[in-house]
Design an enzyme around this catalytic site. Structure first.
Site, PDB file in Angstrom:
ATOM      1  N   CYS A  77       0.669  -1.403  -0.538  1.00  0.00           N
ATOM      2  CA  CYS A  77       0.226  -0.377   0.212  1.00  0.00           C
ATOM      3  C   CYS A  77       0.701   1.128  -0.319  1.00  0.00           C
ATOM      4  O   CYS A  77       1.251   2.147  -0.981  1.00  0.00           O
ATOM      5  CB  CYS A  77      -0.789  -0.296   1.199  1.00  0.00           C
ATOM      6  SG  CYS A  77      -1.858  -1.477   1.152  1.00  0.00           S
TER       7      CYS A  77
HETATM    8  N1  SAJ Z   1       6.781   2.513   8.707  1.00  0.00           N
HETATM    9  C1  SAJ Z   1       7.754   2.820   9.361  1.00  0.00           C
HETATM   10  N2  SAJ Z   1       7.551   4.614  10.126  1.00  0.00           N
HETATM   11  C2  SAJ Z   1       6.196   4.206  10.976  1.00  0.00           C
HETATM   12  C3  SAJ Z   1       5.355   3.703  10.169  1.00  0.00           C
HETATM   13  C4  SAJ Z   1       5.567   2.391   9.375  1.00  0.00           C
HETATM   14  O1  SAJ Z   1       8.906   2.526   8.955  1.00  0.00           O
HETATM   15  O2  SAJ Z   1       6.119   4.901  11.921  1.00  0.00           O
HETATM   16  C5  SAJ Z   1       6.633   1.350   7.698  1.00  0.00           C
HETATM   17  C6  SAJ Z   1       6.633   0.398   8.112  1.00  0.00           C
HETATM   18  O3  SAJ Z   1       7.618  -0.911   8.170  1.00  0.00           O
HETATM   19  C7  SAJ Z   1       5.918  -0.466   6.976  1.00  0.00           C
HETATM   20  C8  SAJ Z   1       5.559   0.432   6.293  1.00  0.00           C
HETATM   21  O4  SAJ Z   1       5.603   1.301   6.832  1.00  0.00           O
HETATM   22  O5  SAJ Z   1       7.201  -1.005   5.914  1.00  0.00           O
HETATM   23  C9  SAJ Z   1       4.710   0.431   5.862  1.00  0.00           C
HETATM   24  O6  SAJ Z   1       3.665   0.414   7.188  1.00  0.00           O
HETATM   25  P1  SAJ Z   1       2.296   0.705   7.759  1.00  0.00           P
HETATM   26  O7  SAJ Z   1       1.607   0.522   9.394  1.00  0.00           O
HETATM   27  O8  SAJ Z   1       1.654   2.444   6.922  1.00  0.00           O
HETATM   28  O9  SAJ Z   1       1.501  -0.505   7.302  1.00  0.00           O
HETATM   29  P2  SAJ Z   1       0.800  -1.114   5.450  1.00  0.00           P
HETATM   30  O10 SAJ Z   1       2.071  -1.034   4.693  1.00  0.00           O
HETATM   31  O11 SAJ Z   1      -0.295  -2.460   6.260  1.00  0.00           O
HETATM   32  O12 SAJ Z   1      -0.130   0.304   5.722  1.00  0.00           O
HETATM   33  C10 SAJ Z   1      -1.751  -0.375   6.028  1.00  0.00           C
HETATM   34  C11 SAJ Z   1      -2.884   0.362   5.244  1.00  0.00           C
HETATM   35  N3  SAJ Z   1      -3.912   0.035   5.182  1.00  0.00           N
HETATM   36  C12 SAJ Z   1      -4.947   0.518   4.321  1.00  0.00           C
HETATM   37  O13 SAJ Z   1      -4.220   1.001   3.487  1.00  0.00           O
HETATM   38  C13 SAJ Z   1      -6.255  -0.252   3.855  1.00  0.00           C
HETATM   39  C14 SAJ Z   1      -2.182   2.005   5.771  1.00  0.00           C
HETATM   40  O14 SAJ Z   1      -3.938   2.988   5.179  1.00  0.00           O
HETATM   41  C15 SAJ Z   1      -3.061   1.725   7.166  1.00  0.00           C
HETATM   42  O15 SAJ Z   1      -2.748   3.329   8.107  1.00  0.00           O
HETATM   43  C16 SAJ Z   1      -1.852   1.409   8.168  1.00  0.00           C
HETATM   44  O16 SAJ Z   1      -2.080   0.205   7.532  1.00  0.00           O
HETATM   45  C17 SAJ Z   1      -2.287   1.059   9.828  1.00  0.00           C
HETATM   46  O17 SAJ Z   1      -2.199   2.545   9.884  1.00  0.00           O
HETATM   47  O18 SAJ Z   1      -1.492  -0.375  10.235  1.00  0.00           O
END
Ligand code: SAJ
Length: 445
Positions: free
Chosen positions: A282
């Site tokens: 995503c």
């Molecule tokens: N990450 C960081 N620092 C942060 C947060 C995330 O480095 O502060 C990295 C994570 O390790 C990962 C990537 O970014 O590699 C994405 O992380 P994510 O927490 O955004 O997780 P995702 O990719 O599963 O995003 C999903 C998304 N959900 C949908 O698209 C429906 C996102 O919109 C959500 O906000 C997110 O999950 C969530 O909040 O868990």
């Protein structure tokens, strides 16, 4: 009936009536991490649901009552299939019986970095023979503003159906976060944007029976852009905090302490943490759909481009920091034995799509290191010519390694024991401190 419903086209009224009585049949195209939970939620709400996927293997698995999505229990699939509430197949023709169809197919990037809409186009064209009067089509796949109108609407119109009168079309972004249990398909507010106001009303009526909160917006483009704002917001803020890590390193300031301190601000701040890069299907991808679209109207989405540049460079930065840490101990990367902890793209999942760990392993191998990995969720991984299996005993391998690199901080790893056994730990997630470990063997991002 509310007088405003009476002002809607007869086909809209008929559909809304059937949805409100839950005497409707709803199709779901694409039974992945979005479509399967949606199909189950719609069936649990009382609709008869027809799930269609182009994978015979997936269809057979579900018909056997076996779920391949962790968030969807097999027992529930088996129950719904047994009662006939959930019918699974691979034939789009089955959808001619449906009053509504949700399209939940992937929207990846091509190798060129351009959006790949082939799954949406294929689904829409495959759906065409099943289209009929009194039907609503809802696209859920994350995509750039305009896709619903430009790529799906023509398929409906080519069936000699007037959209907004005979048939209805809307966009409703998926907000499924795999592995999350507090926010689910049912209790996460659902944005709905129709090609016409009547389209919004009909699509909202379908979902309102299965979801706690439906939020109609004025157009499909607003709904498409809403999703992209949500995920661009994350990518840009992660890029910002990753750049903060680079800046703090240059200034000799502990970025993790800075972030903890900033997070004490009770308003006007939202905590993000630096990391080894941006994984998942995503966040690294959705914003690039938006920047690609903006290029077509001669606008350069600079925040998105810059965040992407910073985030995609983080694996290289991590490898440089590991090299510096080994060098400080008189060890070259070349010939060193390294253990990468965590190859999934985030804690608690098995998904390695776009995972920065894959880039980090590749870069370390290029520098001549012997690299192993441990990930309790990922038994084996192949990427760009190399093929590794998760080591059976991470502490034993750590003991024999020159450096352990924490890339994804899954819960349940024995971080204190790791600090006792590994000669050097590069921690890209601040996992050791959060586990209460303070050790001079630990170097943080
Ligand atoms: N990450 C960081 N620092 C942060 C947060 C995330 O480095 O502060 C990295 C994570 O390790 C990962 C990537 O970014 O590699 C994405 O992380 P994510 O927490 O955004 O997780 P995702 O990719 O599963 O995003 C999903 C998304 N959900 C949908 O698209 C429906 C996102 O919109 C959500 O906000 C997110 O999950 C969530 O909040 O868990």
């Amino acid at each position: 009936m509310h007088e405003d419903i009476a002002s809607l086209p007869p086909a809209a009224q008929a559909l809304m009536e059937r949805f409100s009585r839950r005497e409707a049949t709803v199709g779901v195209v694409g039974l992945g991490y979005v479509g399967l939970p949606l199909a189950v939620a719609l069936a649990q709400a009382g609709y008869r649901v027809i799930g269609v996927d182009n994978s015979q293997e997936k269809a057979e698995s579900l018909r056997r009552g076996e779920s391949y999505i962790d968030d969807v229990p097999s027992e529930e699939v088996a129950r719904l299939v047994r009662t006939g509430q959930l019918q699974i197949g691979t034939d789009y023709a089955d959808l001619s019986e449906a009053d509504g169809v949700s399209i939940c197919v992937p929207t990846p990037l091509r190798k060129t970095g351009d959006p790949d809409l082939s799954f949406i186009v294929s689904a829409a064209s495959s759906l065409r023979p099943a289209l009929h009067r009194e039907m609503v089509i809802i696209l859920e796949s994350t995509t750039y503003p305009g896709t619903t109108r430009e790529m799906v609407l023509p398929e409906l119109e080519s069936a000699n159906l007037v959209v907004g009168e005979d048939i209805f079309l809307a966009f409703s972004p998926e907000r499924v976060d795999p592995g999350r249990t507090d926010w689910t398909t049912v209790n996460t507010p659902k944005i709905i944007g129709g090609i016409t106001p009547a389209c919004s009303r009909v699509a909202a009526a379908l979902y309102a029976q299965a979801m706690e909160k439906v939020v109609p917006v004025s157009s499909a483009e607003v709904a498409e852009m809403t999703k992209l704002l949500e995920n661009t917001f994350r990518a840009v803020n992660i890029g910002l905090v990753n750049e903060m890590a680079l800046m703090c390193d240059r200034l000799g300031i502990d970025v993790w302490e800075v972030i903890e301190a900033a997070a004490t601000k009770p308003f006007g701040f939202m905590k993000f943490t630096p990391g080894p890069g941006l994984g998942g299907h995503c966040i690294p991808i959705d914003p690039l759909y938006l920047s690609w679209k903006l290029k077509s109207v001669k606008y350069n989405a600079r925040f998105i481009e810059l965040a992407s540049e910073i985030n995609t460079n983080m694996p290289r930065y991590v490898v440089q920091r590991v090299q510096d840490a080994l060098n400080a101990r008189g060890k070259p990367v070349k010939g060193s034995r390294l253990l990468v902890l965590g190859v999934a793209y985030k804690p608690g999942v098995a998904d390695t799509r776009e995972s920065p760990a894959l880039d980090i392993i590749g870069l370390l191998r290029e520098k001549g290191a012997q690299v192993d990995y441990f990930d309790p969720f990922v038994p084996a991984v192949q990427h760009e010519g190399w093929d590794l299996r998760s080591v059976p005993d991470p502490l034993q391998t750590a003991r024999e390694s020159d450096c352990v690199v924490i890339v994804t901080d899954h819960k349940g790893l024995d971080y204190p024991a790791l600090a006792e056994t590994a000669p050097l730990i590069f921690d890209a997630r601040d996992a050791m401190r959060r586990a209460g470990v303070i050790s001079e063997r630990v170097v943080r991002l």
